[in-house]
Enzyme design. Structure first.
Site, short mmCIF file in Angstrom:
data_model
loop_
_atom_site.label_atom_id
_atom_site.label_comp_id
_atom_site.label_asym_id
_atom_site.label_seq_id
_atom_site.Cartn_x
_atom_site.Cartn_y
_atom_site.Cartn_z
N PRO A 51 56.27 50.74 15.61
CA PRO A 51 56.81 50.55 14.36
C PRO A 51 55.74 51.36 13.32
O PRO A 51 54.52 51.34 13.58
CB PRO A 51 56.54 49.16 14.22
N GLU A 52 56.26 51.94 12.41
CA GLU A 52 55.84 52.56 11.34
C GLU A 52 55.97 51.69 10.16
O GLU A 52 56.75 50.76 10.17
CB GLU A 52 56.19 54.08 11.09
N HIS A 103 58.90 38.06 27.06
CA HIS A 103 57.22 38.55 26.84
C HIS A 103 56.86 37.82 25.42
O HIS A 103 56.13 38.16 24.73
CB HIS A 103 57.39 40.18 26.66
N ARG A 153 54.24 45.05 26.05
CA ARG A 153 53.09 45.87 26.65
C ARG A 153 51.69 45.47 25.92
O ARG A 153 50.88 45.58 26.45
CB ARG A 153 53.24 47.36 26.13
#
Ligand SMILES: [Zn+2]
Length: 271
Positions: free
Chosen positions: A2-3, A92, A111
């Site tokens: 994400p930016e 997750h 992750r």
């Protein structure tokens, strides 16, 4: 990853959904996501707090708890979602924050490069002070760019991605912003003319604004606060388009590697 537009999209959603909510309880399923204190301390510090507002600083989601702030950085694959209690979970799950009114704020991260931490007023000021300029703020101007870049021979694309200078502009939007500016990403930062600096600032601001309007870019993992994909991927003009015709001149889009990251550009339109 994400930016700025992706984080801004989530923040705008959360800023409608969360203010006024009170934290009833916190469950940390993945303690390694919590920074600065133990999972138990983190949970105890959040419990009972009322959420005043949600804003963004760089690529971080900032939840104002009145005196303290909860900061969330999504890392590569983080998702921050509002769900109903008992609603089916996507995978997750790392942290579950139960709110009054039967809602939950859920942090998922496949992750686990993301992190959550709480700062008091002094720590907030110190942290905020070390971050670069916000590209959508009035501080990001051609004059500022020319002055800051005056002694840097670093390639302008790499320069724009340094978070100590400008925050939130990552690999996608640096390539797209420079394409809109018509500036070659390999140009040394200190070689820009005043006119080019104007175009770079305008190009970066425009692409970020357009991406926010389309709720961000999803390639794989990014989801907004409602779990939906962003719509900007179909509107990218050069990023990930190697060999495709330039949307302006039809020359093939080129790919090079700068600072270990792929850069996409049109060799004909950008000089
Ligand atoms: Zn072109």
């Amino acid at each position: 990853m994400p930016e700025l537009p992706e984080v801004e999209t989530i923040v705008r959603d959360l800023s409608h959904l969360l203010p006024g909510a009170k934290v009833r309880g916190v469950t940390v399923l993945r303690p390694d996501l919590i920074e600065g204190e133990s999972a138990d301390e983190f949970a105890a510090r959040l419990k009972g707090k009322k959420i005043r507002g949600v804003t963004r600083r760089a690529k971080n989601i900032v939840t104002d708890l009145g005196g303290e702030r909860l900061l969330v950085n999504l890392g590569m694959t983080g998702r921050l979602l509002v769900a109903r209690e008992g609603e089916e979970e996507t995978g997750h799950l790392g942290v579950r924050i139960a709110l009054d009114g039967g809602r939950e704020l859920r942090y998922h991260d496949a992750r686990r490069f993301g992190r959550l931490w709480i700062v008091g007023e002094d720590a907030w000021r110190a942290w905020d002070g070390e971050l670069g300029v916000e590209p959508l703020s009035d501080d990001f101007t051609a004059e500022w760019l020319l002055e800051k870049a005056a002694r840097s021979r670093v390639a302008v694309k790499t320069w724009l991605m340094d978070q100590a200078r400008v925050v939130g502009v990552g690999n996608i939007y640096a390539s797209e912003g420079l394409f809109r500016a018509g500036v070659d990403p390999r140009r040394p930062a200190n070689s820009l003319t005043a006119d080019e600096a104007e175009r770079v600032v305008a190009g970066v601001r425009r692409v970020l604004g357009d991406a926010i309007e389309h709720r961000g870019t999803t390639f794989l993992d990014y989801r907004d606060a409602r779990g939906e994909r962003g719509g900007f991927a179909a509107r990218l003009q050069v990023y990930d388009q190697e060999g495709e015709p330039c949307p302006v001149c039809a020359a093939p889009i080129e790919r090079i590697v700068q600072g270990g990251r792929s850069t996409f550009f049109c060799g004909a339109c950008q000089s």
